[in-house]
Design a protein around this motif. Structure first.
Motif, mmCIF file in Angstrom:
data_model
loop_
_atom_site.group_PDB
_atom_site.id
_atom_site.type_symbol
_atom_site.label_atom_id
_atom_site.label_comp_id
_atom_site.label_asym_id
_atom_site.label_seq_id
_atom_site.Cartn_x
_atom_site.Cartn_y
_atom_site.Cartn_z
ATOM 1 N N ILE A 68 31.780 52.511 37.842
ATOM 2 C CA ILE A 68 31.000 51.609 36.985
ATOM 3 C C ILE A 68 30.294 50.552 37.826
ATOM 4 C CG2 ILE A 68 31.201 49.778 35.246
ATOM 5 C CD1 ILE A 68 33.366 51.482 33.890
ATOM 6 N N ASN A 69 31.001 49.991 38.795
ATOM 7 C CA ASN A 69 30.384 48.993 39.678
ATOM 8 C C ASN A 69 29.182 49.582 40.414
ATOM 9 O OD1 ASN A 69 32.432 47.297 38.870
ATOM 10 N ND2 ASN A 69 33.576 47.412 40.791
ATOM 11 N N LEU A 70 29.323 50.824 40.838
ATOM 12 C CA LEU A 70 28.232 51.502 41.539
ATOM 13 C C LEU A 70 27.063 51.755 40.595
ATOM 14 C CD1 LEU A 70 27.372 52.815 44.237
ATOM 15 C CD2 LEU A 70 28.366 54.957 43.392
ATOM 16 N N ALA A 71 27.376 52.167 39.376
ATOM 17 C CA ALA A 71 26.326 52.476 38.401
ATOM 18 C C ALA A 71 25.518 51.236 38.029
ATOM 19 C CB ALA A 71 26.945 53.096 37.152
ATOM 20 N N PHE A 72 26.190 50.093 37.904
ATOM 21 C CA PHE A 72 25.504 48.857 37.519
ATOM 22 C C PHE A 72 25.085 48.026 38.731
ATOM 23 C CE2 PHE A 72 27.681 49.921 33.576
ATOM 24 C CZ PHE A 72 26.725 49.608 32.622
ATOM 25 N N ASN A 73 25.447 48.516 39.912
ATOM 26 C CA ASN A 73 25.108 47.839 41.165
ATOM 27 C C ASN A 73 25.666 46.420 41.222
ATOM 28 O OD1 ASN A 73 23.939 47.898 43.746
ATOM 29 N ND2 ASN A 73 22.091 46.849 43.023
ATOM 30 N N GLU A 74 26.778 46.215 40.538
ATOM 31 C CA GLU A 74 27.462 44.924 40.567
ATOM 32 C C GLU A 74 28.859 45.101 39.983
ATOM 33 O OE1 GLU A 74 25.341 42.201 38.079
ATOM 34 O OE2 GLU A 74 26.012 43.134 36.225
ATOM 35 N N PRO A 75 29.822 44.301 40.448
ATOM 36 C CA PRO A 75 31.165 44.380 39.863
ATOM 37 C C PRO A 75 31.238 43.586 38.569
ATOM 38 C CG PRO A 75 31.137 42.741 41.593
ATOM 39 C CD PRO A 75 29.761 43.360 41.574
ATOM 40 N N ALA A 76 32.304 43.783 37.839
ATOM 41 C CA ALA A 76 32.540 42.964 36.650
ATOM 42 C C ALA A 76 32.692 41.505 37.069
ATOM 43 C CB ALA A 76 33.797 43.443 35.933
ATOM 44 N N ASP A 77 32.258 40.612 36.214
ATOM 45 C CA ASP A 77 32.308 39.184 36.518
ATOM 46 C C ASP A 77 33.635 38.593 36.041
ATOM 47 O OD1 ASP A 77 31.931 36.523 36.960
ATOM 48 O OD2 ASP A 77 30.291 36.262 35.528
ATOM 49 N N TYR A 78 34.555 38.430 36.981
ATOM 50 C CA TYR A 78 35.860 37.861 36.664
ATOM 51 C C TYR A 78 35.984 36.424 37.178
ATOM 52 C CZ TYR A 78 37.194 42.700 35.634
ATOM 53 O OH TYR A 78 37.268 43.976 35.110
ATOM 54 N N SER A 79 34.856 35.771 37.362
ATOM 55 C CA SER A 79 34.864 34.416 37.925
ATOM 56 C C SER A 79 35.610 33.424 37.036
ATOM 57 C CB SER A 79 33.427 33.931 38.146
ATOM 58 O OG SER A 79 32.691 33.936 36.925
ATOM 59 N N ALA A 80 35.722 33.733 35.745
ATOM 60 C CA ALA A 80 36.435 32.834 34.833
ATOM 61 C C ALA A 80 37.908 32.706 35.205
ATOM 62 C CB ALA A 80 36.306 33.343 33.399
ATOM 63 N N PHE A 81 38.407 33.654 36.006
ATOM 64 C CA PHE A 81 39.821 33.638 36.373
ATOM 65 C C PHE A 81 40.050 33.148 37.804
ATOM 66 C CE2 PHE A 81 39.084 36.870 33.172
ATOM 67 C CZ PHE A 81 40.035 36.554 32.213
ATOM 68 N N ALA A 82 38.979 32.756 38.486
ATOM 69 C CA ALA A 82 39.100 32.327 39.882
ATOM 70 C C ALA A 82 39.960 31.073 40.019
ATOM 71 C CB ALA A 82 37.715 32.089 40.473
ATOM 72 N N ALA A 83 39.963 30.231 38.984
ATOM 73 C CA ALA A 83 40.723 28.980 39.042
ATOM 74 C C ALA A 83 42.231 29.208 39.062
ATOM 75 C CB ALA A 83 40.351 28.095 37.856
ATOM 76 N N LEU A 84 42.667 30.430 38.808
ATOM 77 C CA LEU A 84 44.102 30.724 38.831
ATOM 78 C C LEU A 84 44.652 30.780 40.252
ATOM 79 C CD1 LEU A 84 44.482 33.568 36.158
ATOM 80 C CD2 LEU A 84 44.986 31.155 35.896
ATOM 81 N N GLU A 85 43.781 30.983 41.227
ATOM 82 C CA GLU A 85 44.243 31.188 42.598
ATOM 83 C C GLU A 85 45.086 30.005 43.089
ATOM 84 O OE1 GLU A 85 42.526 32.117 47.099
ATOM 85 O OE2 GLU A 85 41.192 32.251 45.353
ATOM 86 N N GLY A 86 46.333 30.292 43.402
ATOM 87 C CA GLY A 86 47.235 29.286 43.946
ATOM 88 C C GLY A 86 47.722 28.244 42.958
ATOM 89 N N ASN A 87 47.302 28.335 41.713
ATOM 90 C CA ASN A 87 47.677 27.341 40.700
ATOM 91 C C ASN A 87 48.808 27.919 39.842
ATOM 92 O OD1 ASN A 87 47.818 25.580 38.462
ATOM 93 N ND2 ASN A 87 45.660 25.023 38.693
ATOM 94 N N THR A 88 50.035 27.614 40.234
ATOM 95 C CA THR A 88 51.197 28.216 39.574
ATOM 96 C C THR A 88 51.282 27.849 38.096
ATOM 97 O OG1 THR A 88 52.415 28.175 41.665
ATOM 98 C CG2 THR A 88 53.707 28.468 39.647
ATOM 99 N N GLY A 89 51.038 26.585 37.786
ATOM 100 C CA GLY A 89 51.118 26.148 36.395
ATOM 101 C C GLY A 89 50.122 26.871 35.512
ATOM 102 N N LYS A 90 48.891 26.951 35.981
ATOM 103 C CA LYS A 90 47.854 27.629 35.199
ATOM 104 C C LYS A 90 48.141 29.122 35.097
ATOM 105 C CE LYS A 90 43.727 26.072 35.094
ATOM 106 N NZ LYS A 90 42.323 25.642 35.335
#
Length: 217
Positions: free
Chosen positions: A89-111
């Motif tokens: 799917i990423n190849l077909a659309f020439n882009e990956p799914a946009d999961y940027s909404a979950f980037a804030a979870l990185e290293g944030n145990t509480g969240k």
């Protein structure tokens, strides 16, 4: 005079209930994850109003064999989606799914822990109840026992609220919807769907927490 129960079991009534349940996703009065708490309550009330029981939602006791099915389905679905479907799917659309909404979870145990709880309530339990158990029951009233069509239509409904993930994310969610629909058609036990969905999203959130969202790119 047509009774309320008769109307709700008619295809028009079923369509209205399904539309209302879907519309609650976008209601401005509640926010994630409480929106799905409202949807869950609505589904339980609507289902009981239609059939005087909750049997058609398929809350069935899990057996030992069911837990094995859950593990096998989870592993197989993850493998196929992560290494075959999503890259295609990423190849077909020439882009990956946009999961940027979950980037804030990185290293944030509480969240991360908060999102895990929210996810099991809204995505695992709420989405499976809405897009599989409830949608299947209403679509069968609307179009009859056309199993393949119901699986496809429920997958379309499931994918639409994920448009924020871009077209690749929309397509990926649609394929997940097909898989979850096939799972529900096969085993007719919503708990299997809920647990498989929850395990998949738990893995996703865990990868986000450890900074590996690029795995899905």
């Amino acid at each position: 005079m047509v009774s309320i129960r008769t109307f709700l079991n008619h295809k028009i009534g079923a369509l209205l209930l399904l539309a209302l349940a879907m519309g609650l996703i976008y209601n401005p009065l509640t926010k994630f994850p409480f929106t799905f708490c409202v949807i869950i309550a609505f589904i339980l009330l609507a289902t009981y109003a239609q059939s005087q029981s909750l049997d058609e939602l398929r809350f069935r006791k899990l057996s030992g064999a069911d837990f094995l099915r859950i593990l096998v389905c989870f592993a197989a679905l993850e493998a196929v989606m992560d290494f075959v479907v999503q890259p295609a799917i990423n190849l077909a659309f020439n882009e990956p799914a946009d999961y940027s909404a979950f980037a804030a979870l990185e290293g944030n145990t509480g969240k991360y822990l908060k999102y895990l709880i929210y996810m099991w309530i809204s995505a695992a339990f709420g989405e499976e109840l809405l897009f599989r158990a409830f949608a299947f029951a209403q679509l069968e009233r609307i179009i009859g026992n056309r199993k393949a069509v119901i699986v496809v239509l429920s997958a379309v409904l499931f994918s639409l609220p994920h448009l924020y993930q871009g077209y690749a994310g929309l397509a990926t969610t649609f394929v997940f919807g097909l898989a979850f629909g096939a799972l529900f058609q096969s085993f007719k036990n919503i708990w299997i769907n809920i647990i498989v969905h929850g395990l998949i999203d738990t893995l996703f959130l865990t990868l986000a927490y450890f900074g590996y969202l690029s795995f899905y790119a």
